[in-house]
Motif scaffolding. Structure first.
Motif, PDB file in Angstrom:
ATOM      1  N   PHE A  14       0.858  -1.176   0.000  1.00 39.83           N
ATOM      2  CA  PHE A  14       0.000   0.000   0.000  1.00 39.83           C
ATOM      3  C   PHE A  14       0.895   1.227   0.000  1.00 39.83           C
ATOM      4  O   PHE A  14       1.822   1.320   0.811  1.00 39.83           O
ATOM      5  CB  PHE A  14      -0.895   0.004   1.249  1.00 39.83           C
ATOM      6  CG  PHE A  14      -1.866   1.144   1.296  1.00 39.83           C
ATOM      7  CD1 PHE A  14      -3.097   1.045   0.667  1.00 39.83           C
ATOM      8  CD2 PHE A  14      -1.550   2.317   1.953  1.00 39.83           C
ATOM      9  CE1 PHE A  14      -4.006   2.092   0.697  1.00 39.83           C
ATOM     10  CE2 PHE A  14      -2.446   3.377   2.005  1.00 39.83           C
ATOM     11  CZ  PHE A  14      -3.678   3.261   1.365  1.00 39.83           C
ATOM     12  N   ASP A  15       0.633   2.154  -0.908  1.00 37.29           N
ATOM     13  CA  ASP A  15       1.387   3.401  -0.952  1.00 37.29           C
ATOM     14  C   ASP A  15       0.620   4.461  -0.165  1.00 37.29           C
ATOM     15  O   ASP A  15      -0.475   4.854  -0.564  1.00 37.29           O
ATOM     16  CB  ASP A  15       1.598   3.839  -2.399  1.00 37.29           C
ATOM     17  CG  ASP A  15       2.397   5.123  -2.511  1.00 37.29           C
ATOM     18  OD1 ASP A  15       2.936   5.607  -1.484  1.00 37.29           O
ATOM     19  OD2 ASP A  15       2.485   5.668  -3.625  1.00 37.29           O
ATOM     20  N   LEU A  16       1.184   4.886   0.955  1.00 35.84           N
ATOM     21  CA  LEU A  16       0.538   5.894   1.809  1.00 35.84           C
ATOM     22  C   LEU A  16       0.313   7.212   1.072  1.00 35.84           C
ATOM     23  O   LEU A  16      -0.666   7.901   1.330  1.00 35.84           O
ATOM     24  CB  LEU A  16       1.394   6.172   3.038  1.00 35.84           C
ATOM     25  CG  LEU A  16       1.156   5.343   4.271  1.00 35.84           C
ATOM     26  CD1 LEU A  16       2.182   5.679   5.342  1.00 35.84           C
ATOM     27  CD2 LEU A  16      -0.238   5.496   4.809  1.00 35.84           C
ATOM     28  N   GLU A  17       1.207   7.575   0.180  1.00 30.80           N
ATOM     29  CA  GLU A  17       1.098   8.854  -0.519  1.00 30.80           C
ATOM     30  C   GLU A  17      -0.033   8.866  -1.542  1.00 30.80           C
ATOM     31  O   GLU A  17      -0.771   9.837  -1.634  1.00 30.80           O
ATOM     32  CB  GLU A  17       2.430   9.224  -1.164  1.00 30.80           C
ATOM     33  CG  GLU A  17       3.494   9.524  -0.114  1.00 30.80           C
ATOM     34  CD  GLU A  17       4.874   9.737  -0.688  1.00 30.80           C
ATOM     35  OE1 GLU A  17       5.115   9.366  -1.864  1.00 30.80           O
ATOM     36  OE2 GLU A  17       5.726  10.267   0.046  1.00 30.80           O
ATOM     37  N   SER A  18      -0.174   7.788  -2.307  1.00 27.63           N
ATOM     38  CA  SER A  18      -1.219   7.749  -3.345  1.00 27.63           C
ATOM     39  C   SER A  18      -2.520   7.136  -2.841  1.00 27.63           C
ATOM     40  O   SER A  18      -3.560   7.294  -3.467  1.00 27.63           O
ATOM     41  CB  SER A  18      -0.728   6.962  -4.567  1.00 27.63           C
ATOM     42  OG  SER A  18      -0.623   5.575  -4.247  1.00 27.63           O
ATOM     43  N   GLY A  19      -2.439   6.384  -1.711  1.00 27.83           N
ATOM     44  CA  GLY A  19      -3.625   5.706  -1.196  1.00 27.83           C
ATOM     45  C   GLY A  19      -4.015   4.490  -2.003  1.00 27.83           C
ATOM     46  O   GLY A  19      -5.144   4.026  -1.934  1.00 27.83           O
ATOM     47  N   LYS A  20      -3.063   3.923  -2.752  1.00 29.20           N
ATOM     48  CA  LYS A  20      -3.359   2.774  -3.624  1.00 29.20           C
ATOM     49  C   LYS A  20      -2.671   1.513  -3.131  1.00 29.20           C
ATOM     50  O   LYS A  20      -1.536   1.531  -2.673  1.00 29.20           O
ATOM     51  CB  LYS A  20      -2.910   3.080  -5.044  1.00 29.20           C
ATOM     52  CG  LYS A  20      -3.630   4.273  -5.619  1.00 29.20           C
ATOM     53  CD  LYS A  20      -3.616   4.242  -7.103  1.00 29.20           C
ATOM     54  CE  LYS A  20      -4.167   5.503  -7.615  1.00 29.20           C
ATOM     55  NZ  LYS A  20      -5.267   5.765  -8.130  1.00 29.20           N
ATOM     56  N   GLU A  21      -3.413   0.423  -3.266  1.00 27.77           N
ATOM     57  CA  GLU A  21      -2.913  -0.901  -2.914  1.00 27.77           C
ATOM     58  C   GLU A  21      -2.566  -1.617  -4.215  1.00 27.77           C
ATOM     59  O   GLU A  21      -3.262  -1.470  -5.216  1.00 27.77           O
ATOM     60  CB  GLU A  21      -4.016  -1.645  -2.155  1.00 27.77           C
ATOM     61  CG  GLU A  21      -3.590  -2.960  -1.572  1.00 27.77           C
ATOM     62  CD  GLU A  21      -4.707  -3.602  -0.759  1.00 27.77           C
ATOM     63  OE1 GLU A  21      -4.476  -3.888   0.412  1.00 27.77           O
ATOM     64  OE2 GLU A  21      -5.802  -3.808  -1.318  1.00 27.77           O
TER      65      GLU A  21
END
Length: 142
Positions: A14-21
């Motif tokens: 999960f990328d915290l910056e983009s909010g994408k898994e």
């Protein structure tokens, strides 16, 4: 990118910056922490600027000496996690848990008995040595 590794499915990030898994099969070294979706809420324990943070949906706070966790078995396969800051209840959620036997620990500083997200969080919050070790281990990989 600030990547978190899924606590249960280790090839999911999960990328915290983009909010994408997303699924990732390549080796990744810049992991900031671990996360688990509880129903539709993102829960995460991660390091940022050499400090440990807990995220529950939109609630984010630094994990320190004043934070404590209580873990309660509600029914056979459900536990409840309560996070306190000083004496104030900050976060409370229940989650399903099914014990996994003879399953390797998902990362090297995890005790075999801690394959339960709640127990892992409890051990990191309530044990200053484990908390410092988690920060050190994650900072080495960034």
């Amino acid at each position: 990118m600030k990547l978190l590794r899924n606590f249960e499915l280790h090839d999911i990030l999960f990328d915290l910056e983009s909010g994408k898994e997303f699924k990732n099969l390549e080796p990744v070294t810049n992991i900031y922490g671990w996360y688990r979706q509880i129903e539709d809420v993102l829960t995460a324990l991660y390091v940022e600027r050499n400090e440990l943070y807990f995220l529950f949906g939109t609630t984010k706070f630094q994990v320190g000496e004043d934070c404590k966790v209580e873990l309660i078995q509600l029914v056979e396969n459900t536990k409840e996690l309560l996070i306190y800051h000083k004496e104030d209840l900050t976060v409370r959620f229940s989650f399903p848990f099914v014990p996994k036997f003879n399953y390797p620990a998902p990362f090297d500083y995890l005790n075999d008995l801690e394959q339960d997200w709640g127990l892992f969080i409890q051990e990191i919050f309530n044990n200053p040595v484990r908390r410092r070790n988690m920060i050190s281990n994650l900072m080495e990989r960034q």
